[in-house]
Design an enzyme around this catalytic site. Structure first.
Site, mmCIF file in Angstrom:
data_model
loop_
_atom_site.group_PDB
_atom_site.id
_atom_site.type_symbol
_atom_site.label_atom_id
_atom_site.label_comp_id
_atom_site.label_asym_id
_atom_site.label_seq_id
_atom_site.Cartn_x
_atom_site.Cartn_y
_atom_site.Cartn_z
ATOM 1 N N HIS A 185 0.805 -1.219 0.000
ATOM 2 C CA HIS A 185 0.000 0.000 0.000
ATOM 3 C C HIS A 185 0.840 1.272 0.000
ATOM 4 O O HIS A 185 0.399 2.305 -0.475
ATOM 5 C CB HIS A 185 -1.016 -0.031 1.146
ATOM 6 C CG HIS A 185 -2.163 -0.918 0.833
ATOM 7 N ND1 HIS A 185 -2.248 -2.205 1.288
ATOM 8 C CD2 HIS A 185 -3.224 -0.732 0.021
ATOM 9 C CE1 HIS A 185 -3.343 -2.762 0.799
ATOM 10 N NE2 HIS A 185 -3.957 -1.891 0.026
ATOM 11 N N GLU A 426 -11.026 -10.673 -5.870
ATOM 12 C CA GLU A 426 -9.611 -10.644 -5.503
ATOM 13 C C GLU A 426 -9.181 -11.925 -4.805
ATOM 14 O O GLU A 426 -8.045 -12.068 -4.374
ATOM 15 C CB GLU A 426 -9.304 -9.418 -4.637
ATOM 16 C CG GLU A 426 -10.184 -9.253 -3.427
ATOM 17 C CD GLU A 426 -9.923 -7.941 -2.667
ATOM 18 O OE1 GLU A 426 -8.864 -7.327 -2.850
ATOM 19 O OE2 GLU A 426 -10.793 -7.546 -1.874
ATOM 20 N N ASN A 449 -4.182 -6.878 -7.187
ATOM 21 C CA ASN A 449 -3.113 -6.847 -6.180
ATOM 22 C C ASN A 449 -3.208 -8.074 -5.283
ATOM 23 O O ASN A 449 -2.208 -8.732 -4.983
ATOM 24 C CB ASN A 449 -3.219 -5.590 -5.311
ATOM 25 C CG ASN A 449 -3.160 -4.321 -6.136
ATOM 26 O OD1 ASN A 449 -2.710 -4.362 -7.272
ATOM 27 N ND2 ASN A 449 -3.611 -3.220 -5.578
ATOM 28 N N ASP A 450 -4.438 -8.358 -4.854
ATOM 29 C CA ASP A 450 -4.628 -9.536 -4.022
ATOM 30 C C ASP A 450 -4.839 -10.787 -4.860
ATOM 31 O O ASP A 450 -4.368 -11.864 -4.489
ATOM 32 C CB ASP A 450 -5.820 -9.329 -3.078
ATOM 33 C CG ASP A 450 -5.430 -8.465 -1.897
ATOM 34 O OD1 ASP A 450 -4.370 -8.748 -1.292
ATOM 35 O OD2 ASP A 450 -6.150 -7.508 -1.581
ATOM 36 N N ARG A 460 2.366 -10.136 -1.615
ATOM 37 C CA ARG A 460 2.582 -8.878 -2.351
ATOM 38 C C ARG A 460 3.560 -7.950 -1.644
ATOM 39 O O ARG A 460 4.038 -6.982 -2.214
ATOM 40 C CB ARG A 460 1.233 -8.170 -2.591
ATOM 41 C CG ARG A 460 0.553 -7.706 -1.329
ATOM 42 C CD ARG A 460 -0.914 -7.362 -1.574
ATOM 43 N NE ARG A 460 -1.133 -5.950 -1.828
ATOM 44 C CZ ARG A 460 -2.332 -5.364 -1.844
ATOM 45 N NH1 ARG A 460 -3.427 -6.085 -1.658
ATOM 46 N NH2 ARG A 460 -2.463 -4.097 -2.078
ATOM 47 N N CYS A 497 -9.419 -2.624 -10.432
ATOM 48 C CA CYS A 497 -8.866 -1.540 -9.622
ATOM 49 C C CYS A 497 -7.527 -1.912 -9.009
ATOM 50 O O CYS A 497 -6.949 -1.148 -8.254
ATOM 51 C CB CYS A 497 -9.859 -1.095 -8.558
ATOM 52 S SG CYS A 497 -10.366 -2.431 -7.476
HETATM 53 C C1 PEP Z 1 -6.538 -5.185 -4.929
HETATM 54 O O1 PEP Z 1 -6.407 -6.102 -4.111
HETATM 55 O O2 PEP Z 1 -6.210 -5.276 -6.127
HETATM 56 C C2 PEP Z 1 -7.068 -3.886 -4.492
HETATM 57 C C3 PEP Z 1 -7.309 -2.925 -5.364
HETATM 58 O O3 PEP Z 1 -7.265 -3.694 -3.162
HETATM 59 P P1 PEP Z 1 -6.102 -3.342 -2.131
HETATM 60 O O4 PEP Z 1 -4.859 -3.016 -2.919
HETATM 61 O O5 PEP Z 1 -6.584 -2.184 -1.329
HETATM 62 O O6 PEP Z 1 -5.968 -4.599 -1.345
HETATM 63 MG MG MG Z 2 -7.323 -6.026 -2.187
#
Ligand code: PEP
Ligand code: MG
Length: 567
Positions: A185, A426, A449-450, A460, A497
């Protein structure tokens, strides 16, 4: 000297280094005589008063009078005879100044928080802030993350999301951490601030001093410490070129995002605050594809009230006007800890009580957010999205609670509007079951991302296995395809996203797959628009066809002419 890390957010920065090394204040302080400790305290009070008065004036000028009020409240704490008297009394009894401040801080906070009154909770936060400031002054430690007033590259072992939220955005030109992965993050935060970030720069803290000059290249992960005149010249020119490139993209600000063969997509922004929403519009966003509401819960001592949340959601929706705003309900856990929620320590926090799971376990916390969202629904184009959904029963339960809160508000004659409901895809189980989920919701947003970390079992956050964290892995491409196809088969739309959506290497593949909405850090939007407007979806179908026959990430990258920059 050159240090190699992992490129996490692009851009060039040249600035002085400040090392962020938190110290345990109390372990480090020697205790002097009572007179010396009292003198330290009164000097700290005088210094802090000057700082706070300046901050109050500057903030009022820069952000507005109401934003500056907090510093006025802090000044009142400093003048409170009970608070200061209690510290002095402990020093008279033999305590050091730092220890006395900490003890009184804890005493006041326990007292205020026990009253379960919103006003007193805010006072507890003020006492904590003031006490921390005083402790830094009496111990001479300068570990505050925002305590610099010239362009700075921050070097740290690691930065938690709560640390990044504290950064001095005006002067932070980039950050470099020893730990962390591309989609941690803090790296995501850097992209939204439009500053370069490098993670996984192992050993950098022992190699550099605060005050050293560094060049950081967020494209390649290279860091040059105390560079030569030639290196400086080269990178200053490169920095200039990047600025010009960014400038030229402004021409696309009000353009549509449409491929050469007429296929429209939506370019949206990932945001964490009202301020981000305003900036996103200036950077060409056609909506918000992900509002990470957990940022409203960080950096405070109590959770935001329904009214506080309602006001933020209302204001974001109002600012965005007709544009869609996808608000994701609370995603706490994993790397985002909230101390006041007393979350148990877990061996595997990313597989633990995170996001929707934590919300189900804290029903009132969750229902408060749902109410605030429903109340805001009549102010714009709201869409509500639930994170970390792994089974059908979870989405059904979330929808039921949401419906109950909506019903209750309607009964109270509060105006509410209809809104779409979606899930983050995710977790692999949600992707695999996407044909079933598509019957339950109005939209999907793929959280790569997840999804990548859970599908490939590659943390990650962990720099040592970043080569395994691979968006072009055939398993990821086929899950993304499955999710898009299943949604379309039911007439639903699909966004993405995760960071993959803003990755220029992946964008043509995602266009070919038919992704409807791309949500990314706002500074990436115009470059993505330029890229998409130069593509033809139809012409990409042959490459897509070849992609789906590949068994390796290398094979897929070769088709799209992309190197794996992670290694
Ligand atoms: C993701 O997991 O891709 C996502 C957008 O959520 P975060 O990065 O906040 O876990
Ligand atoms: Mg996520």
């Amino acid at each position: 000297m050159k240090i190699q890390g992992i490129a996490a957010a692009s851009g060039i920065s040249i600035a002085k280094i400040v090392k962020f090394e938190p110290v345990t204040i109390l372990e480090q302080t020697e205790i002097g005589t009572t007179e010396q400790e009292l003198a330290k305290l009164s000097l700290a009070i005088a210094d802090s008063t000057i700082d706070l008065q300046q901050l109050e004036v500057q903030t009022a000028e820069r952000l507005g009078v109401s934003e500056a009020e907090v510093f006025g409240a802090h000044l009142l704490v400093l003048q409170d005879p009970e608070y200061i008297g209690a510290i002095e009394a402990l020093i008279q009894d033999g305590s050091g100044a730092a220890q006395a401040i900490e003890a009184v801080q804890n005493q006041f906070m326990t007292l205020f928080l026990a009253l379960d009154d919103e006003y007193m909770k805010e006072r507890a936060a003020d006492v904590k802030d003031v006490s921390q400031r005083l402790m830094r002054k009496v111990t001479g430690t300068n570990e505050s993350l925002s305590n610099y007033d010239e362009p700075t590259i921050l070097v740290a072992h690691d930065l938690a999301p709560s640390d990044t939220a504290k950064l001095n955005a005006e002067f932070t030109r980039g950050f470099i951490t020893e730990k962390g992965g591309k989609t941690s993050h803090s790296a995501i935060f850097a992209r939204s601030l439009q500053i370069p970030a490098i993670v996984g720069a192992t050993g950098i803290l022992s190699e550099v001093q605060s005050g050293d000059i560094a060049i950081m290249n967020g494209e390649t992960g290279e860091v040059f410490i105390n560079p030569t005149a030639e290196q400086l010249k080269y990178y200053e020119a490169l920095e200039q070129m990047q600025l010009e490139k960014r400038h030229s993209l402004q021409a696309l600000l009000h353009e549509k995002t449409v491929t050469k063969d007429g296929h429209h997509v939506e370019l949206a922004a990932n945001i964490g605050s009202l301020n981000d929403a305003k900036k996103a519009l200036q950077q060409g966003a056609e909506g918000v594809g992900l509002f990470r509401t957990e940022f409203l819960y960080l950096e405070r001592d109590t959770s935001p009230t329904e009214q506080e949340q309602f006001e933020v959601y209302r204001d974001v929706l109002t600012v965005m006007g007709e544009h869609p705003v996808v608000v994701r309900t609370l995603d706490i856990g994993g790397d985002k800890a909230v101390p006041y929620l007393n979350m148990p320590k877990e061996d595997n926090p990313f597989l633990g009580l995170r996001a929707i799971r934590l919300c189900f376990a804290n029903e009132e916390l969750f229902r408060t957010q749902l109410r605030a969202l429903v109340r805001a629904s009549s102010y714009g184009n709201l869409k509500i999205m639930f994170p970390m959904i792994s089974s059908i029963s979870e989405i059904r339960q979330a929808k039921q609670w949401l419906a109950e809160e909506k019903e209750a508000l309607i009964e109270q004659n509060i105006e509410v509007s209809d809104f779409e409901i979606g899930i983050m895809v995710e977790i692999p189980s949600a992707a695999i079951l996407s044909p079933v989920f598509a019957e339950e919701v109005d939209f999907f947003s793929i959280g790569t991302n997840d999804l990548i970390q859970y599908t490939l079992a590659a943390d990650r956050m962990n720099e040592s296995i970043s080569h395994l964290y691979e968006p072009f892995h055939p398993a990821i491409v086929s899950l993304v395809k499955l999710v898009i196809d299943s949604a379309h088969a039911q007439g639903k739309w699909v966004g993405m996203c995760g960071e993959m959506a803003g990755d220029s290497a992946a964008i043509p593949l995602l266009v070919a797959l038919g992704l409807d909405e791309f949500s990314m850090s706002a500074p990436s939007i115009l470059a993505a628009r330029k890229q998409i407007n130069s593509l033809s979806k139809e012409a990409l179908q042959e490459k897509l066809h070849q992609t789906l026959q590949q068994s390796t990430a290398e094979g897929i990258r070769a088709i799209w002419h992309q190197k794996n920059l992670a290694t």
